[in-house]
Design an enzyme around this catalytic site. Sequence first.
Site, mmCIF file in Angstrom:
data_model
loop_
_atom_site.group_PDB
_atom_site.id
_atom_site.type_symbol
_atom_site.label_atom_id
_atom_site.label_comp_id
_atom_site.label_asym_id
_atom_site.label_seq_id
_atom_site.Cartn_x
_atom_site.Cartn_y
_atom_site.Cartn_z
ATOM 1 N N GLU A 279 0.823 -1.214 0.000
ATOM 2 C CA GLU A 279 0.000 0.000 0.000
ATOM 3 C C GLU A 279 0.860 1.269 0.000
ATOM 4 O OE1 GLU A 279 -2.988 0.322 3.132
ATOM 5 O OE2 GLU A 279 -4.585 0.158 1.657
ATOM 6 N N HIS A 300 7.060 -26.362 -0.902
ATOM 7 C CA HIS A 300 6.414 -27.420 -1.680
ATOM 8 C C HIS A 300 5.275 -26.852 -2.517
ATOM 9 C CE1 HIS A 300 8.683 -30.563 0.470
ATOM 10 N NE2 HIS A 300 8.743 -29.597 1.375
ATOM 11 N N LYS A 414 -13.743 1.401 -4.637
ATOM 12 C CA LYS A 414 -14.722 1.845 -3.635
ATOM 13 C C LYS A 414 -15.797 2.718 -4.288
ATOM 14 C CE LYS A 414 -11.960 2.288 0.570
ATOM 15 N NZ LYS A 414 -11.469 3.315 1.476
HETATM 16 O O1 PA5 Z 1 -2.979 1.591 6.031
HETATM 17 C C1 PA5 Z 1 -3.955 2.253 5.760
HETATM 18 O O2 PA5 Z 1 -3.979 3.503 5.869
HETATM 19 C C2 PA5 Z 1 -5.224 1.591 5.294
HETATM 20 O O3 PA5 Z 1 -5.007 0.221 5.086
HETATM 21 C C3 PA5 Z 1 -6.327 1.785 6.314
HETATM 22 O O4 PA5 Z 1 -5.880 1.310 7.549
HETATM 23 C C4 PA5 Z 1 -7.587 1.036 5.904
HETATM 24 O O5 PA5 Z 1 -8.009 1.459 4.659
HETATM 25 C C5 PA5 Z 1 -8.701 1.234 6.929
HETATM 26 O O6 PA5 Z 1 -8.951 2.603 7.088
HETATM 27 P P1 PA5 Z 1 -9.867 3.146 8.249
HETATM 28 O O7 PA5 Z 1 -9.161 2.913 9.532
HETATM 29 O O8 PA5 Z 1 -10.032 4.593 7.968
HETATM 30 O O9 PA5 Z 1 -11.143 2.346 8.175
#
Ligand code: PA5
Length: 424
Positions: A279, A300, A414
Amino acid sequence: MNFICDHTAAFLSEEEYNLYAARHKRALQTVDENAYPSDMLGWVHPEKCASEAICAQIKELAAEIRQNAEVFVVVGLGGSNQGARAVIDALSHTAAPNGPEILYAALNLSAAYYEKLLQKIGDRSVYIHVIAKNFKTLEPGLMFRMFRSYLENRYSKEEAARRIITTPTVGDEALHRISVENEYRYLPFPTDVGGRYSVFTPVGLLPIAVAGIDIDKLVHGACSAAKEYQTGGFVRQAAKRYAITRNALMEKGYNIEAFSFFEPQLEALGRWWRQLFGESEGKNHTALFPVVCSYTEDLHSVGQYLQQGKRQIIETFLHVCTPPTDKKVISESEIEDGFDYLNGKTFHEINECAYKATVKAHSEGGVPCMVVEIDNLDAYQLGELLYFYFIVCYYSSVLLEVDPFDQPGVENYKEEMFRLLGAE
Ligand code: PA5
């Protein structure tokens, strides 16, 4: 902690390494000189986001929950649960006994998963921890709805309020407002820390403390790594070396990094690492694709690809020098099964041979291998390790010229999903 990259010499010469580092000197300097322009760097200072006062509050709440709950449900997605899961699984052998079972909600949108979760809870006493940085994410929103009415139906509204703990961004989102209006206790999600960098904040620390793991030791480990980083010590040097090596190799045509380990209790840590790098870095059509290998099982399966498939993978082993437990292989049996060579050896000795053999075979097969080594799987060393990966990811993202702290690509699916659901 130790970082070893001798095995990459055959794939990346010192000269190539130095050339890459020289070309990216300015990018590296922005990190070295604290000049990276971002207001999401709060995690760099675990001594502040996990200060003694914050940890004391967390420990007090955790003690109450451990006293009263048989089940503790963490409602959060992505960075809002991965850190806690990683630490809780990795350090399960150090957890104080008789705490509640930790379950996770909001990982998916499956009715079957939710039904099974409720079945698991059964009639046991339950507390929930709802974590959301912006409270727009559908999964925690949906799960909080379901659990709120579940708790209010099962207990009274007042008792439900006692059993709901939240971690919202204070001031600017609905979860905070709901918490105040309903008198839920809350521990703020720091505004200058993003989800995947949040393990040393109440996001990670409350569930970890409820699981009976020593958060003081975990935070001390992180703070000691932070000091090493801030003063230009080992963490800074090793993280920089790792970040440069992996990206210089990418420039030479490697597309994938495998994160491999030989202790299965590190699987959630693997997912945490995958999320952190995936990410943070996967933007602008660049970055290594992060995959996780749990050995020896995956030797494996994808082990075959690593050894002989397309030469596009680099591999980093997380090596734990002394395992959480060990056991001698004994056989009283007289049966001739062909495994007599194992007699008297321990599982650890056998696992070490598998580890050494894999590094050798993969290196010789054309996979640049690196090793991150820790002596023990304890809270202090895990704290150091997680902080180290934060710094590697930070340097690495800056080298790639991507913002490590946003995730704009996650919005695309989304928007379409919200449209299909008729959300405004
Ligand atoms: O690392 C990040 O910023 C994301 O993975 C968020 O944690 C994830 O999208 C969840 O977001 P939120 O805590 O606003 O629901």
